[in-house]
Structure formats: structure tokens, C-alpha cells
Design an enzyme around this catalytic site. Structure first.
Site, PDB file in Angstrom:
ATOM      1  N   GLN B  23     -29.330 -56.834  85.150  1.00  0.00           N
ATOM      2  CA  GLN B  23     -29.997 -57.349  83.951  1.00  0.00           C
ATOM      3  C   GLN B  23     -31.323 -56.609  83.745  1.00  0.00           C
ATOM      4  OE1 GLN B  23     -28.765 -59.646  81.764  1.00  0.00           O
ATOM      5  NE2 GLN B  23     -26.922 -60.189  82.930  1.00  0.00           N
ATOM      6  N   ASP B  29     -34.760 -51.050  79.282  1.00  0.00           N
ATOM      7  CA  ASP B  29     -34.399 -50.042  78.278  1.00  0.00           C
ATOM      8  C   ASP B  29     -35.252 -50.298  77.034  1.00  0.00           C
ATOM      9  OD1 ASP B  29     -33.222 -48.732  76.084  1.00  0.00           O
ATOM     10  OD2 ASP B  29     -31.234 -48.786  77.000  1.00  0.00           O
ATOM     11  N   ARG B  32     -33.646 -50.217  73.457  1.00  0.00           N
ATOM     12  CA  ARG B  32     -32.865 -51.427  73.249  1.00  0.00           C
ATOM     13  C   ARG B  32     -33.780 -52.625  73.010  1.00  0.00           C
ATOM     14  NH1 ARG B  32     -29.642 -55.818  76.226  1.00  0.00           N
ATOM     15  NH2 ARG B  32     -31.635 -56.259  77.231  1.00  0.00           N
ATOM     16  N   GLY B  56     -23.465 -64.248  75.396  1.00  0.00           N
ATOM     17  CA  GLY B  56     -23.745 -63.460  76.609  1.00  0.00           C
ATOM     18  C   GLY B  56     -25.236 -63.329  76.810  1.00  0.00           C
ATOM     19  N   GLU B  78     -23.514 -67.969  78.668  1.00  0.00           N
ATOM     20  CA  GLU B  78     -23.387 -66.893  79.651  1.00  0.00           C
ATOM     21  C   GLU B  78     -22.279 -67.237  80.645  1.00  0.00           C
ATOM     22  OE1 GLU B  78     -24.534 -63.810  80.218  1.00  0.00           O
ATOM     23  OE2 GLU B  78     -23.440 -63.796  82.117  1.00  0.00           O
ATOM     24  N   GLU B 107     -15.294 -67.921  74.959  1.00  0.00           N
ATOM     25  CA  GLU B 107     -13.985 -68.333  74.448  1.00  0.00           C
ATOM     26  C   GLU B 107     -13.688 -69.799  74.758  1.00  0.00           C
ATOM     27  OE1 GLU B 107     -14.783 -65.547  75.876  1.00  0.00           O
ATOM     28  OE2 GLU B 107     -13.946 -63.910  74.678  1.00  0.00           O
ATOM     29  N   GLU B 121     -26.015 -58.939  72.430  1.00  0.00           N
ATOM     30  CA  GLU B 121     -26.054 -57.529  72.816  1.00  0.00           C
ATOM     31  C   GLU B 121     -24.756 -57.283  73.568  1.00  0.00           C
ATOM     32  OE1 GLU B 121     -25.604 -54.661  74.282  1.00  0.00           O
ATOM     33  OE2 GLU B 121     -27.247 -54.720  75.751  1.00  0.00           O
ATOM     34  N   GLU B 130     -15.923 -52.057  77.410  1.00  0.00           N
ATOM     35  CA  GLU B 130     -16.164 -53.442  77.840  1.00  0.00           C
ATOM     36  C   GLU B 130     -15.460 -54.453  76.928  1.00  0.00           C
ATOM     37  OE1 GLU B 130     -20.165 -54.648  78.905  1.00  0.00           O
ATOM     38  OE2 GLU B 130     -20.732 -52.582  79.372  1.00  0.00           O
ATOM     39  N   HIS B 299     -30.070 -46.499  78.209  1.00  0.00           N
ATOM     40  CA  HIS B 299     -29.211 -46.582  79.394  1.00  0.00           C
ATOM     41  C   HIS B 299     -27.754 -46.320  79.019  1.00  0.00           C
ATOM     42  CE1 HIS B 299     -28.288 -50.608  77.854  1.00  0.00           C
ATOM     43  NE2 HIS B 299     -27.289 -50.653  78.705  1.00  0.00           N
TER      44      HIS B 299
HETATM   45  N1  LIG Z   1     -17.005 -63.816  76.839  1.00  0.00           N
HETATM   46  C1  LIG Z   1     -18.224 -64.000  77.341  1.00  0.00           C
HETATM   47  N2  LIG Z   1     -18.744 -65.233  77.490  1.00  0.00           N
HETATM   48  C2  LIG Z   1     -19.987 -65.410  78.027  1.00  0.00           C
HETATM   49  N3  LIG Z   1     -20.755 -64.400  78.435  1.00  0.00           N
HETATM   50  C3  LIG Z   1     -20.282 -63.144  78.312  1.00  0.00           C
HETATM   51  C4  LIG Z   1     -19.008 -62.885  77.767  1.00  0.00           C
HETATM   52  N4  LIG Z   1     -18.799 -61.547  77.785  1.00  0.00           N
HETATM   53  C5  LIG Z   1     -19.895 -60.986  78.322  1.00  0.00           C
HETATM   54  N5  LIG Z   1     -20.806 -61.945  78.637  1.00  0.00           N
HETATM   55  C6  LIG Z   1     -22.135 -61.742  79.221  1.00  0.00           C
HETATM   56  O1  LIG Z   1     -22.866 -61.047  78.239  1.00  0.00           O
HETATM   57  C7  LIG Z   1     -23.934 -60.321  78.841  1.00  0.00           C
HETATM   58  C8  LIG Z   1     -23.998 -58.961  78.160  1.00  0.00           C
HETATM   59  S1  LIG Z   1     -25.398 -58.004  78.644  1.00  0.00           S
HETATM   60  C9  LIG Z   1     -26.670 -58.608  77.576  1.00  0.00           C
HETATM   61  C10 LIG Z   1     -27.548 -59.657  78.223  1.00  0.00           C
HETATM   62  C11 LIG Z   1     -28.692 -60.164  77.365  1.00  0.00           C
HETATM   63  N6  LIG Z   1     -28.228 -60.766  76.121  1.00  0.00           N
HETATM   64  C12 LIG Z   1     -29.640 -59.056  77.042  1.00  0.00           C
HETATM   65  O2  LIG Z   1     -29.654 -58.614  75.892  1.00  0.00           O
HETATM   66  O3  LIG Z   1     -30.378 -58.627  77.905  1.00  0.00           O
HETATM   67  C13 LIG Z   1     -23.617 -60.285  80.326  1.00  0.00           C
HETATM   68  O4  LIG Z   1     -24.540 -61.081  81.028  1.00  0.00           O
HETATM   69  C14 LIG Z   1     -22.204 -60.862  80.443  1.00  0.00           C
HETATM   70  O5  LIG Z   1     -21.981 -61.601  81.628  1.00  0.00           O
END
Ligand SMILES: Nc1ncnc2c1ncn2[C@@H]1O[C@H](CSCC[C@H](N)C(=O)O)[C@@H](O)[C@H]1O
Ligand SMILES: Nc1ncnc2c1ncn2[C@@H]1O[C@H](CSCC[C@H](N)C(=O)O)[C@@H](O)[C@H]1O
Lengths: 361, 361
Positions: B23, B29, B32, B56, B78, B107, B121, B130, B299
Site C-alpha cells: 500500500q 506514487d 497518482r 478497494g 476492502e 461483489e 483506484e 488485474e 509505479h
Molecule cells: N472486488 C474487490 N472488493 C474489495 N476490494 C478489492 C476488490 N478488488 C480489489 N480490491 C482492493 O482494492 C485495492 C486496490 S489498490 C488501491 C488502494 C487505495 N484505494 C489507494 O488508492 O491507495 C486493494 O487493496 C485490493 O485489495
């Protein structure tokens, strides 16, 4: 034994073995190769006219040697697609009449007969990582004749106190990561208005686990070993059960053999022996050891468990330690080790005991 | 959309996001961070008094910013245990009355209300690696109000011809691996009596795939870009469906803009925009680009697809190419790319076309 998600296990564990690149690494390990080669060809009487099962044949090498040593029939079981390469290799070496390559998990495979010999190279880091010996036990209990022989027949785990610069390196890596973190939290506060300092402790724990509580692969030089090696576990491959290896527990001790040195941690390694069976012994016993060695290093190296802070010790001091190894709950092929340790100086003083947990990843 | 083994997906994909270390990499970054920060704080009207869903949330950063910008309520979802750190962080920043951290897959989660804004993000290497945008689409279709806004609102994929020393490096790595292999097969034949040369072809294919057919992460310098960037795909985050992004197919072209240079491959990158919604536009549009940049690298870097052999080209030459990206059958979060490519020299000559497959791992 916990239930294993097969698809997950395949993706996490077996996947690497499907690469020729990885098989080649094992096939290039001369110590490993020489030991298995000699164990077979110096004990041809165990193979001539016999039926053999190779558990996890990979490229097929051990099955091919068994056939070349005169086996009547060799069943070569391999879980991954490497089986296809093994089949091609068997054919190219004109042994398709003897070696039958079977793609599948050992646990699921049915053979048409019981076998005289089970040969397998199932050893992971510090012997038991990968938990592949489970599959060998399963094969043995189902397919080995009552008079059958295990190749290898015995296995042992060893530990000895060591000195190493790795402690300083790991500690400085850890400290670097923490400096970086402090810089990061300052920036995040200043530039983006969010105070992350509350995560400093969990971040530090995460990094400590990674740098200081995870054992490291290392190729130790014999002069880094500063005390007698202690026997942690002995396995008779003919009789051991999964229960016997699920947990490894041991109370052992080591005497320091070097004058005025620094105790930085433990090195852990294993050896295996090819001795045949009491009623049907090897003509030539062979040993495969992964002990620290000047010029006979193996791809297994040793696992290093760092203690911190390091302790000044000298010849005649004793280290008493308790060792407990469990499988990781998240992944039964990885291990967790608890080490309790006490240094008794030859003067009679006992230094404060400590207890530490390690991960073998 | 294929059925996904959830436990496998968790072990393979989500696991990395459970580390603060990872994280932190994203949070460090600057490009970003600045883009998301500005998109929120320069468009407070989209957040003031509104309900927001952060898909996420990771460390919770975007949810916290949304709350700081005046949101009435933020749902921060998350999948990993990072949710616990996010919850602590929210509290330490005195926002526990506004931000509700929910641990679970997007979901599977049920919210008590629909939201005005979805912020996320979700971008991977070359945008779609991904496949996380699937989860954003799912969230949008279930939880975004009909008048709701997507942050970001648009995304684009780009490709441009590049020159790079990476070709030579990869080819020489590959050749080194093959030399090694030949040495290895000789040894194995001489010392251990097994002829492995029949595996030379599959080994070479394995190594070729690894060194030459897998795209590489790279931080390209702008002067390595030798032609116009071609738009590969445009996504309206408000309306795109999973079907729209399952396959990305495009016929595009680029004109060489440098005199007498070498065409070594393609660089692929993406940008996203924060424009709000037609009826409710951003006051300040923000762009986040991962294009080759002298001092604003991210990144994500760029993905490099090498062509081999390289081709001499010059200003005015045209590269016509067809692009097809599919998800890998073994892992829906990884990609396979087919590139067809033809160089038309400004003289009128067409160099022989070629077709190549790449893996984005
Ligand atoms: N289907 C899903 N449900 C919940 N979390 C999810 C997901 N798919 C990905 N993620 C989560 O989404 C994050 C993407 S990385 C971005 C993290 C944060 N929003 C930031 O901007 O710094 C990761 O922590 C991953 O575990
Ligand atoms: N339960 C199981 N069933 C079948 N194959 C297995 C297995 N567990 C591990 N293996 C296979 O066993 C091999 C161990 S590596 C040893 C390969 C070969 N015998 C050699 O000595 O070079 C791997 O190829 C792995 O895929």
C-alpha cells in the site's frame, strides 16, 4: 491434517515444478545428483528385475536411472505437466518399455501392482518444507510390498549455532525500511493532509516479520558454525507416519567450539541416507548431506534463524534450546518454528533466556 | 466470464494488497496521489454532503479524502485484512463518523443506500491487468444513483513504437540461458548417462516465452518514443460493461517522428480523467497519465512489447498494427496480447508483416 484446496495447492506449489528451468536447477545440483546416482548404481541388487515407484518423477531422472540399473518396471508419477517431458525423455533414452510415466497426484493414482522399491526426491528446505514426504508416506502405505525398500531410507534434521553478518544486514535493512516509513508519513501528512503515524506499529511489525522473523536461505561456510550440531529429528522413511512429522518437537543442546566468538543464530539443515532395509541392506551406503560445506554446497543451502541481539560466547559455553516446528495454518507446505534458547556460560552463568517465532516461507 | 476459484484468487491476487509495504508503494506514487488528491479537493462540489463508495479502499486514503472534502457518508470496501488498518487510520484522522470501512469483496457487500459518487483506484499495468475494473462495474451497476458520478470518469489505453536496449539485453539473456542448457545436457550425458537433448526445444520455448514473449515493466524516457502514440481503447467508466473490456481489439497506426532510428517494440500505457458527468461536470478536470515522462514516472511505468528483429525506420514511415488483448485462461487477472504489425516506409515499400503473441504476467 487440514483439508487442502487442490486448485490452490496446484497454483501455489506445483506450478514451479512445471518449468524445465526449475527441474534443471535440481538436475544441476551435483551433490544431490551424485548421491542419488551412486545410491542406485552402487546398489543395483535392489533394482535388478524389481518393480520401482518414483514419487514425483519431475524430469524422470530417478525413474530412468532405476531402469538403467536393471529394474523390470518403473512407475514414474508426476503431478504436473512435466510428466510430458519425462515421457519424451524416457523414450529418447530407449526405456519406454520399462518406465511408465503417469500424470497425476500420487494420492489419486492407482498402480497395477505393488512395488519393491520407492525412490523419491521429496526433500524441501530444512527437510520438511513443502510437506511432500506426506505423499511418499501415502505411496508407501498403499504400494510398497511388505519387503520393500525406501530410497532414501532415513532422514535427519540438524541445527547448530552460527556466526553471520546477516544479522547486521537484516537489522540495517529493517531500519532503512523504518526510516523510509517515517519520511513517508511526514510527506503524507504535509502534502496530503492524512496522518498515517498510527500505522507505524503495524508497519514495523510487518517489516520485522519479513526481515527478522523469516528464516533465510543461506550457503553457510563451515567456519561460520561455532558449536556442535544438534540432532533435531530422525526419520525412518519405512515406518514414519504423517503424525510423526506434523509437529517436530525437540529439546537439544550445543556446545560452543570456538573461542571468543559471537552467537548470531542457528543454521538448520538435513541429511538423508540410502541404507536399504535391515533384512536387505545396501551394498554401499550413500549419504546426501546439506550441511555447511566449503565446496559441496547444494541448492537447499541452510535455513538461518537469527537471534537478536547477538550474544558473545566462547568455547565450552552451552546453548540449550527447545525447537518446535508446525505447519503454517494458511499453507500446509510452509512452516512456523518456535525456538526457546538459553546460553549457559562455562563459568556457570546463565544469560537471560529468550523465545522467538520464525516463519519458513 | 469464467468461474473463479475465490480462494485461489485471494491467494494469488489479493494477498499482496494485505501488506502495508505494498500500500505504501502506491501511496508514495506522487503522480497518482496528486491526481486523486486534486480531483477530489478541486471538485468539492461533487463531495459536499454526498454519499461516496470507495471500491478497494486499501489503506483508506481515497475514502478519507472524500470525507475531508465534505462527504456526508463514505462506504470504504476492502477485500483484504488491510481493512483493519484502514479502520484504525480513519479513526486516527477523526472521521469514524463519516467513513465506514467494510471488509469484504465488493461483489458480496450490501450497502444501506445508493451513492452519489464511486471513487476507486482500480488501474493495473497497462490499465486492465488485474481485471479489477470488473468489480467497479459491478459496484456501479448495483450502488450508483442514476445521477451518480465516477471517479475517474474516463480511461484510455495508448501504444507507441519505441527504441530500447532491452531487446539486446533480453536476447542475450535468452542466449545465455541456452548456452547454459547445452553445457548442462553435456554434463548430464557424460556424468549421469542420460541424454536430455530431446528437451532442448521445449526448454528453448519456455525461455523464449519468459524472455521474449512476456512484456516487461519499464520506465521509458520520452526520447525512447519514436512515433505518434495510438489510441488503443477508450472507456467511459459510467457506461462500460464487462463485455466491453473482456477483449480489447483495435486496428491502429503510428507515424515515425524520428529520423533514422530503430523500431524495437511498443510501449503501452494508460491515462484516466476525472471529468465528472456531462450533467454535472468537474469544476476542474484532472488527468492522471502514465505516459513516458522525464520526471513524472509512476509505479505503473509502461509495458514494453519487444519486436525481434528490430527494424530500421525513419521519419514519415508508418506502422500499422492490429492489437488484440484477451484474459489468460489460467488466470483472469493476467492478459495475453496478439500484435500484428506492418511497417510501411515513406518510400512506399512495405516490410514483411509479422504477428506475435505476448503475455502480460
Ligand atoms: N472486488 C474487490 N472488493 C474489495 N476490494 C478489492 C476488490 N478488488 C480489489 N480490491 C482492493 O482494492 C485495492 C486496490 S489498490 C488501491 C488502494 C487505495 N484505494 C489507494 O488508492 O491507495 C486493494 O487493496 C485490493 O485489495
Ligand atoms: N503428491 C504428488 N504427486 C505427484 N507428484 C508430486 C507430488 N508432490 C510433488 N510432486 C512432484 O515431485 C517433484 C519433486 S522434485 C524432484 C524431481 C525429480 N524426481 C528429481 O529428482 O529431479 C516435482 O516435480 C513435483 O511436481
Amino acid at each position: 491434517v487440514p483439508v487442502v484446496d487442490k486448485e490452490l495447492d496446484f497454483a501455489q506449489y506445483f506450478c514451479t515444478y512445471a518449468f524445465l528451468y526449475h527441474q534443471k536447477e535440481m538436475l544441476s545440483d551435483r551433490v544431490r545428483m551424485d548421491a542419488y546416482y551412486n545410491s542406485v548404481f552402487q546398489n543395483k541388487h535392489h533394482f535388478k528385475g524389481k518393480t520401482v515407484l518414483d514419487v514425483g518423477t519431475g524430469s524422470g531422472i530417478l525413474a530412468i536411472w532405476s531402469a538403467q540399473a536393471g529394474a523390470r518396471k518403473v512407475y514414474a508419477v508426476e503431478a504436473t505437466k512435466m510428466s510430458e517431458h519425462a515421457r519424451v525423455l524416457v523414450k529418447a533414452n530407449n526405456l519406454e518399455g520399462v518406465v511408465e510415466v503417469i500424470e497425476g497426484s500420487m494420492e489419486d493414482v492407482t498402480l497395477p501392482e505393488k512395488v519393491d522399491v520407492i525412490i523419491s526426491e521429496w526433500m524441501g528446505y530444512f527437510l520438511l518444507r513443502e510437506s511432500m514426504f506426506d505423499s511418499v508416506i501415502c505411496a508407501r502405505d498403499r504400494w510398497l510390498k511388505p519387503t520393500g525398500i525406501m530410497y532414501p531410507s532415513h532422514a535427519r534434521m540438524w541445527m547448530a549455532p552460527i556466526r553471520t553478518g546477516l544479522s547486521e544486514k537484516k537489522i540495517s535493512d529493517y531500519e532503512g525500511a523504518m526510516d523510509d516509513w517515517h519520511h513517508f508519513t511526514n510527506e503524507t501528512k504535509t502534502c496530503y493532509g492524512v496522518d498515517m503515524s498510527v500505522l507505524t506499529k503495524p508497519f514495523s511489525e510487518e517489516q520485522k516479520k519479513y526481515y527478522l522473523q523469516t528464516s533465510s536461505w543461506n550457503n553457510l561456510h563451515p567456519h561460520q558454525v561455532i558449536g556442535t550440531a544438534a540432532l533435531v529429528k530422525e526419520i525412518d522413511c519405512l515406518t514414519a507416519t504423517v503424525d510423526d512429522i506434523l509437529k517436530v518437537r525437540s529439546n537439544i543442546s550445543s556446545s560452543i567450539t570456538l573461542e571468543n566468538t559471537r552467537f548470531c543464530g542457528f543454521g538448520g539443515w538435513f541429511d538423508v541416507h540410502f541404507r536399504g532395509r535391515k533384512e536387505d541392506p545396501a551394498q554401499k551406503e550413500v549419504e546426501l548431506t546439506t550441511a555447511p560445506s566449503f565446496d559441496n554446497g547444494t541448492h537447499w543451502g541452510q535455513q538461518v534463524f537469527l537471534v537478536n541481539p547477538t550474544v558473545r560466547v566462547t568455547e565450552g559455553d552451552n546453548i540449550n534450546f527447545s525447537f518446535l516446528m508446525n505447519r503454517s495454518k494458511e499453507n500446509h507446505r510452509l512452516m512456523e518454528v518456535e525456538l526457546g534458547c538459553e546460553v549457559r556460560q562455562c563459568s556457570g552463568n546463565a544469560l537471560p533466556a529468550f523465545n522467538k517465532k520464525y516463519y519458513i516461507e
